[in-house]
Design a protein around this motif. Structure first.
Motif, PDB file in Angstrom:
ATOM      1  N   SER A  83       0.838  -1.208   0.000  1.00 21.35           N
ATOM      2  CA  SER A  83       0.000   0.000   0.000  1.00 21.35           C
ATOM      3  C   SER A  83       0.869   1.253   0.000  1.00 21.35           C
ATOM      4  O   SER A  83       0.383   2.345  -0.273  1.00 21.35           O
ATOM      5  CB  SER A  83      -0.885   0.003   1.248  1.00 21.35           C
ATOM      6  OG  SER A  83      -0.039   0.102   2.387  1.00 21.35           O
ATOM      7  N   TYR A 127       1.005   2.397  -3.941  1.00 21.96           N
ATOM      8  CA  TYR A 127      -0.161   2.683  -4.803  1.00 21.96           C
ATOM      9  C   TYR A 127      -0.346   4.197  -4.919  1.00 21.96           C
ATOM     10  O   TYR A 127      -0.224   4.926  -3.930  1.00 21.96           O
ATOM     11  CB  TYR A 127      -1.421   2.064  -4.204  1.00 21.96           C
ATOM     12  CG  TYR A 127      -2.660   2.343  -5.006  1.00 21.96           C
ATOM     13  CD1 TYR A 127      -3.605   3.271  -4.567  1.00 21.96           C
ATOM     14  CD2 TYR A 127      -2.872   1.718  -6.235  1.00 21.96           C
ATOM     15  CE1 TYR A 127      -4.737   3.530  -5.311  1.00 21.96           C
ATOM     16  CE2 TYR A 127      -3.999   1.981  -6.983  1.00 21.96           C
ATOM     17  CZ  TYR A 127      -4.926   2.887  -6.507  1.00 21.96           C
ATOM     18  OH  TYR A 127      -6.042   3.159  -7.247  1.00 21.96           O
ATOM     19  N   GLU A 158      -3.045   7.046  -6.724  1.00 26.06           N
ATOM     20  CA  GLU A 158      -4.404   7.136  -7.295  1.00 26.06           C
ATOM     21  C   GLU A 158      -4.345   7.401  -8.803  1.00 26.06           C
ATOM     22  O   GLU A 158      -3.461   8.131  -9.273  1.00 26.06           O
ATOM     23  CB  GLU A 158      -5.156   8.295  -6.616  1.00 26.06           C
ATOM     24  CG  GLU A 158      -6.673   8.243  -6.811  1.00 26.06           C
ATOM     25  CD  GLU A 158      -7.297   7.021  -6.155  1.00 26.06           C
ATOM     26  OE1 GLU A 158      -6.953   6.737  -5.002  1.00 26.06           O
ATOM     27  OE2 GLU A 158      -8.076   6.324  -6.844  1.00 26.06           O
ATOM     28  N   ALA A 178      -0.863  -0.109 -13.593  1.00 23.96           N
ATOM     29  CA  ALA A 178       0.179  -1.063 -13.162  1.00 23.96           C
ATOM     30  C   ALA A 178       1.452  -0.767 -13.958  1.00 23.96           C
ATOM     31  O   ALA A 178       1.378  -0.301 -15.100  1.00 23.96           O
ATOM     32  CB  ALA A 178      -0.276  -2.485 -13.427  1.00 23.96           C
ATOM     33  N   ILE A 182       2.355   3.332 -11.271  1.00 22.35           N
ATOM     34  CA  ILE A 182       2.546   3.387  -9.802  1.00 22.35           C
ATOM     35  C   ILE A 182       3.984   2.961  -9.487  1.00 22.35           C
ATOM     36  O   ILE A 182       4.752   2.612 -10.376  1.00 22.35           O
ATOM     37  CB  ILE A 182       1.550   2.441  -9.088  1.00 22.35           C
ATOM     38  CG1 ILE A 182       1.870   0.987  -9.412  1.00 22.35           C
ATOM     39  CG2 ILE A 182       0.131   2.783  -9.434  1.00 22.35           C
ATOM     40  CD1 ILE A 182       1.195   0.030  -8.475  1.00 22.35           C
ATOM     41  N   ALA A 230      -1.996   6.680  -1.386  1.00 27.52           N
ATOM     42  CA  ALA A 230      -2.403   6.935  -2.783  1.00 27.52           C
ATOM     43  C   ALA A 230      -2.217   8.383  -3.189  1.00 27.52           C
ATOM     44  O   ALA A 230      -2.851   8.849  -4.134  1.00 27.52           O
ATOM     45  CB  ALA A 230      -3.873   6.541  -2.988  1.00 27.52           C
ATOM     46  N   TRP A 265      -4.771  -7.336  -4.115  1.00 24.11           N
ATOM     47  CA  TRP A 265      -3.575  -6.937  -4.904  1.00 24.11           C
ATOM     48  C   TRP A 265      -4.021  -6.377  -6.244  1.00 24.11           C
ATOM     49  O   TRP A 265      -3.425  -5.417  -6.740  1.00 24.11           O
ATOM     50  CB  TRP A 265      -2.663  -8.129  -5.150  1.00 24.11           C
ATOM     51  CG  TRP A 265      -1.989  -8.737  -3.964  1.00 24.11           C
ATOM     52  CD1 TRP A 265      -1.807 -10.061  -3.732  1.00 24.11           C
ATOM     53  CD2 TRP A 265      -1.396  -8.055  -2.848  1.00 24.11           C
ATOM     54  NE1 TRP A 265      -1.148 -10.263  -2.560  1.00 24.11           N
ATOM     55  CE2 TRP A 265      -0.895  -9.042  -1.985  1.00 24.11           C
ATOM     56  CE3 TRP A 265      -1.254  -6.718  -2.493  1.00 24.11           C
ATOM     57  CZ2 TRP A 265      -0.253  -8.743  -0.795  1.00 24.11           C
ATOM     58  CZ3 TRP A 265      -0.612  -6.412  -1.301  1.00 24.11           C
ATOM     59  CH2 TRP A 265      -0.127  -7.419  -0.465  1.00 24.11           C
ATOM     60  N   LEU A 294      -4.998  -2.906  -5.893  1.00 23.01           N
ATOM     61  CA  LEU A 294      -3.850  -2.009  -5.657  1.00 23.01           C
ATOM     62  C   LEU A 294      -2.955  -1.958  -6.884  1.00 23.01           C
ATOM     63  O   LEU A 294      -1.773  -1.600  -6.788  1.00 23.01           O
ATOM     64  CB  LEU A 294      -3.033  -2.510  -4.446  1.00 23.01           C
ATOM     65  CG  LEU A 294      -3.658  -2.269  -3.074  1.00 23.01           C
ATOM     66  CD1 LEU A 294      -2.823  -2.914  -1.995  1.00 23.01           C
ATOM     67  CD2 LEU A 294      -3.771  -0.766  -2.821  1.00 23.01           C
ATOM     68  N   GLU A 295      -3.500  -2.352  -8.026  1.00 28.09           N
ATOM     69  CA  GLU A 295      -2.814  -2.174  -9.308  1.00 28.09           C
ATOM     70  C   GLU A 295      -1.484  -2.922  -9.378  1.00 28.09           C
ATOM     71  O   GLU A 295      -0.523  -2.420  -9.959  1.00 28.09           O
ATOM     72  CB  GLU A 295      -2.535  -0.676  -9.563  1.00 28.09           C
ATOM     73  CG  GLU A 295      -3.781   0.109  -9.999  1.00 28.09           C
ATOM     74  CD  GLU A 295      -4.328  -0.337 -11.324  1.00 28.09           C
ATOM     75  OE1 GLU A 295      -3.528  -0.796 -12.175  1.00 28.09           O
ATOM     76  OE2 GLU A 295      -5.547  -0.319 -11.510  1.00 28.09           O
ATOM     77  N   SER A 296      -1.381  -4.116  -8.738  1.00 28.88           N
ATOM     78  CA  SER A 296      -0.109  -4.858  -8.958  1.00 28.88           C
ATOM     79  C   SER A 296      -0.501  -6.292  -9.355  1.00 28.88           C
ATOM     80  O   SER A 296      -0.648  -7.152  -8.495  1.00 28.88           O
ATOM     81  CB  SER A 296       0.734  -4.834  -7.683  1.00 28.88           C
ATOM     82  OG  SER A 296      -0.081  -5.076  -6.584  1.00 28.88           O
TER      83      SER A 296
END
Lengths: 125, 338, 88, 498
Positions: free
Chosen positions: A51, A54, A56, A60, A74, B116, C43, C46-48
């Motif tokens: 976390s 990440y 916003e 990926a 990210i 984020a 996951w 969280l874009e992974s």
């Protein structure tokens, strides 16, 4: 304080899971439940680490149609570290389960305190 | 005179001096003489038998008997009420420790950088180079794969070694050694842990579905393994998918059929070659990098399957190590060997 | 903050607590499998994707298979106290 | 670009590839290869030390084509090279002296796997000494944990399994704390390598923006590494593990592996956080209190033991208390004294475990003091070696232990009133307690054996093992006599360590 906790919701949940895993590890006497507690603790640490990365509205970190601008992706580092971590947690789960099988085969119980008492008893006999 | 002499015997200095000279034997004499006088009669037989030895023979038997008595008391205490109270106290303490830990960590999370958001400290020049120059420096479309296998390759070398060490540790624990002519050394454990009689005997449903699923799983695993540098996936996930396909095949068709293509020797040599290749390839590129020499590994055109220099072969090596380790974990748990 | 993410994170905590409060060992294992599957979905959120595949294949797959095999062995084992090698 | 610059990387590589090669060899060849690898690592470390002594400041070694904040990095300095040489020398001697009686503890088939574990433990120690990257350190902490668990369970009897389970649970809990600390540190700084981390932490301390997470990070990582190196309140797993493991494994475990964790903690204090911030958050006084209580309680527990191997195990808990007392002083002299104590304890403790096993095997494998009467006569080499290493641990002059305690005392002098008094009193009492149980053991070794116990015919110790034991004893005495240059190297190393 509560607003800050709500903003970092993932890290809050990760930390709560870490505490739950830690307590399960200390509280439960059955070996297999202790191993589950260890696993919960390490997956919570990985959630906490992932976390961090990440951001916003970013995708990926896989370069799509040549776009290599920083603002599009990210942070890749936590993903790499957690990948290593997941494999580490499988390794130590495998070893702990092998120890559990050997201990059960030797002492016929999964309760770690009972086992310690039996081992001490054998030492005397 | 003897009165003064005897109370000198009791005084701590005398006992300390005698302990220094004779070791524990002397102290035991003290204890045994005090015990054997008005010893409270112990109801059950084992304590009586321990008590008789106490008074009688040589010192080292007495020493053992003393310990057995001490352990007998411990055992006695273990299942009395005392232990339950202590157990509950321990549980409350553990819960308290967990809650304190959660409180401190929550306190920290409140002060951590906002989730984020783009201006976190982690969003610095380190990942700027990974993302912007990652494609041209490593040639990998998947920047995470590029980072793992090229920028920070030493971690992943350590990672595959963790898997190799875990496999060897479980081998030490669960493997039933075969003596020279192939018979298991511990006969009884071997029969017991060899649970082929629990295996489903040609269970039509499992074998039918395995016949369909195993090739698809293995194919998908190979796809994920080979496209580690082009899309999500790579060594670890590809290897895990391959091993789950192998485990499904082993479950459905039993050790005889699975043993045809996957024996202990194959496991050892595959781990040896993949880890050896990984170590030598990375040692070459570390040595070149450390001394400023250019390691002539072509990066190829991004997006092609044979691109990004060493990343694809390294992915295959890591994938093989992961697949072998997971498969031997399962086989060792099932039958204590391959 | 999308509703799915909050629901998943809440379910994670419920599963983690559920593991310690179920009596039967097998149920706590199944609850743990659900826990790691939900982690795989998180996951993804969280874009992974790398982590999602690995967690699904390794966390929910291999770890749970190892747990189930251990349980099977434990119910099947009689004990080897007397087969112990003559080691020191 | 001299070749010696690459030697640390070569020594790590030799251990790693060696362990992979050992997996396909026969057990006898695997044993020989492990001893050869230990020798090669010793030679490479000695050359690295010679190269490092000529260095003015520590030199980074890029692992790969990318410099510090992007790629992994090793760092060669005088302190790392000295510790690497010391630890590889002790490891080489332990292997040569200890391997000949391993078949009695480990079955023939498992010896090959055992050699893999020894190689990988050596590789992990070297990486922990040289690495400049926190996450690489975490990965090799995991390798070290699993390898040392395997070193214990290779003996395959009931006790080792129970001890290994307790060992694994405590150590995996500790590495969970370390990983949480590292990820929090990454969250507030954005770096994983130690130099950029140090700069980012100094920036945090100046602006005071993320100070609370920083203190929690320091607490987490210190607690994690303390649990792993058996500091006093968390030492519960150590005595059983050291007592029930095969003697060579317990020599490696207590003598060498515990030191690698402490060295990593010192590196974390110096390079990442900075000693002044550590003193500011008074983490060092916590370490000081734990160290002092460890010194005293470890010795008291050791006195009450009836089994010589458990006594030696508890005495290593008290010796680690000395190291943490040195660390807890928070001054450069204190850390230098702690480092010298690490070297002296590594040499003496592994020697002690090996000679204890020689004495026990000569007196019919019974470990109680009563049976050890007269063991010194039955096995003269082991008796003399045990006596000298016991002298070093007690701190009798002309041995390494004495110089370590002397340094600790001189490091304690310039501190405040009650701190100085506490250091001196604790040193005096724990030396007295050490003397009590070691003198008592040595006395019982050289007493006449009681008639009623029949001892097996005492076997001759093979020449190479006896030579290795004697050389290691001379190493301990050299540490006592020639400690001047070593202390100078440590102090110079500490200056350029930050």
């Amino acid at each position: 304080m509560w607003q800050a906790l709500y903003d970092n919701l993932e890290q809050t949940v990760a930390v709560i899971l870490f505490g739950i895993g830690f307590t399960i590890l200390l509280l439960q006497r059955n070996l297999i439940r202790k191993i589950i507690g260890l696993n919960i603790m390490s997956t919570a640490t990985y959630l906490f680490l992932a976390s961090m990365g990440y951001i916003e509205g970013r995708k990926a970190p896989i370069v799509t149609d040549g776009v290599t601008d920083l603002a599009a992706y990210i942070n890749p580092i936590p993903a790499g570290l957690v990948l290593t971590g997941i494999v580490v947690s499988v390794s130590f789960t495998g070893i702990m389960l092998a120890l559990t099988v050997r201990l059960y085969r030797r002492y016929r119980t999964l309760d770690i305190d009972q086992i310690a008492l039996l081992a001490k008893g054998e030492d005397m006999a | 005179m003897s009165k003064r002499r005897s109370d000198w015997e009791q005084r701590p200095q005398a006992r300390f001096l005698r302990w220094m000279r004779d070791g524990y034997g002397a102290l035991d004499d003290q204890i045994t003489t005090s015990i054997s006088q008005p010893a409270a009669p112990r109801p059950d037989q084992e304590a009586m038998e321990a008590h008789d030895i106490l008074v009688g023979t040589h010192r080292h038997e007495r020493e053992l008997a003393l310990d057995r008595l001490a352990h007998y008391d411990l055992q006695n205490w273990a299942n009395t009420r005392g232990r339950k109270v202590l157990g509950r106290l321990y549980a409350v303490l553990a819960l308290l420790l967990g809650l304190i830990l959660i409180y401190f960590l929550l306190n920290t999370v409140a002060f951590m950088p906002r989730f984020a958001s783009a201006d976190v400290p982690a969003n610095n020049e380190v990942i700027a180079r990974y993302v912007e120059k990652g494609l041209e420096e490593t040639g990998a479309i998947n920047i995470v794969a590029g980072m793992i296998l090229d920028y920070r390759a030493f971690d992943t070398l350590g990672e595959s070694t963790v898997l190799f060490v875990a496999a060897c540790a479980v081998l030490i624990l669960l493997r039933i050694d075969l003596d020279d002519h192939g018979q298991p050394m511990q006969q009884l454990i071997a029969e017991e842990s060899d649970d082929r009689h629990y295996e489903p005997k040609n269970d039509r449903i499992l074998q039918g579905s395995a016949m369909v699923l195993t090739p698809i799983i293995l194919l998908f695993g190979i796809y994920v393994l080979f496209n580690g540098h082009l899309g999500p996936g790579g060594g670890f996930s590809g290897g895990a998918i391959l091993s789950s396909g192998l485990i499904l095949y082993l479950n459905a068709f039993g050790f005889q059929k699975a043993g045809r293509f996957f024996t202990y020797k194959i496991f050892m040599w595959v781990s040896f070659f993949s880890l050896g290749f990984y170590g030598v390839a990375k040692a070459y590129s570390f040595y070149m990098g450390a001394n400023g020499l250019h390691s002539g590994i072509p990066l190829g055109t991004p997006g092609a399957i044979l691109s990004s220099g060493l990343i694809m072969p390294l992915n295959i090596a890591v994938g093989l190590v992961v697949a072998c380790t997971m498969y031997i974990f399962y086989a060792l748990f099932r039958k204590g060997g391959l | 903050m999308s509703f799915v993410k909050i629901a998943l994170l809440g379910m994670l905590i419920v599963c983690a607590l559920g593991v310690s409060f179920t009596r039967n060992l097998l149920t706590s294992l199944i609850v743990y499998m659900a826990y790691s599957l939900m982690m795989a979905v998180i996951w993804m959120l969280l874009e992974s994707p790398d982590l999602a595949i690995t967690e699904a294949a390794v966390g929910a797959g291999i770890t749970s298979v190892l747990f189930f095999v251990t349980l099977k062995k434990i119910h099947a084992i009689k004990g080897d106290k007397d087969h112990e090698q003559a080691q020191k | 670009m001299t070749l010696a610059r690459n030697f640390p990387f070569f020594s790590i590589l030799v251990c790693l590839v060696g362990s992979v090669v050992t997996s396909v060899l026969k057990p006898r060849a695997a044993k020989a290869l492990t001893i050869i690898i230990a020798g090669v690592v010793l030679v490479l470390s000695a050359f690295t030390l010679r190269y490092a002594l000529a260095l003015e400041s520590a030199e980074p070694f890029m692992m790969g084509h990318f410099p510090a904040p992007w790629g992994n990095e090793l760092r060669i300095g005088r302190l790392e090279a000295l510790m690497a040489t010391g630890i590889s020398a002790v490891l080489f001697i332990t292997l040569v002296a200890g391997f000949y009686h391993m078949p009695a503890f480990v079955s023939e088939k498992k010896l090959g796997l055992y050699c893999i574990m020894v190689d990988l433990a050596m590789c992990a120690i070297l990486v922990m000494l040289y690495t400049n990257d926190l996450f690489t350190a975490y990965v090799f902490i995991e390798i070290m944990t699993i390898a040392s668990c395997a070193l214990v369970i290779v003996r395959q009897n009931g006790h080792t399994l129970v001890a290994a389970t307790r060992y694994m649970i405590m150590n995996l809990l500790a590495s969970g704390l370390v990983l949480l600390g590292i990820s929090m540190l990454y969250g507030i700084t954005g770096h994983l390598l130690m130099e950029p981390l140090g700069r980012a932490v100094r920036h945090i301390v100046e602006t005071g923006q993320y100070m609370e997470p920083l203190t929690v990070v320091i607490a987490l990582i210190t607690a994690g590494l303390a649990i792993k190196s058996a500091m006093f309140p968390f030492h519960a797993w150590a005595p059983d593990t050291y007592a029930f493991a095969p003697p060579m494994s317990s020599a490696i475990l207590s003598g060498l592996i515990g030191k690698a964790y402490i060295f990593l903690l010192i590196k974390f204090f110096y390079r990442v956080i900075g000693l002044d911030v550590i003193v500011g958050t008074n983490v060092d006084s916590v370490l000081f209190v734990c160290g002092v209580s460890g010194m005293l309680m470890g010795s008291v527990l050791a006195i009450s033991q009836r089994d010589i191997r458990r006594m030696v195990a508890y005495s290593s808990v008290s010796q680690i208390g000395y190291i943490y007392m040195g660390l807890g002083m928070g001054t450069e002299a204190g850390v230098a004294a702690a480092l010298f104590q690490m070297l002296a304890h590594a040499a003496a403790k592994s020697l002690l475990f090996l000679s204890t096993n020689e004495l026990v095997s000569v007196s019919g494998d019974r470990k109680r003091f009563h049976y050890l009467h007269g063991a010194g006569y039955r096995n003269p080499v082991a008796g003399v070696v045990f006596t000298v290493s016991a002298m070093s641990l007690v701190g009798i002059p002309f041995t390494g232990g004495f110089i370590a305690k002397l340094n600790l005392a001189t490091a304690g002098m310039p501190m405040g009133g009650w701190m100085r008094a506490l250091v001196l009193i604790a040193l005096a009492i724990s030396t007295l307690l050490n003397a009590v149980y070691y003198l008592h053991t040595v006395v019982s070794l050289y007493r006449r054996a009681p008639a009623e116990i029949d001892y097996p015919p005492s076997h001759r110790v093979p020449r190479h093992a006896a030579a290795a034991l004697v050389i290691s004893m001379l190493l301990t005495v050299y540490l006592g006599l020639g400690s001047g240059p070593i202390m100078r190297v440590i102090e110079a190393g500490l200056k350029m360590f930050a």
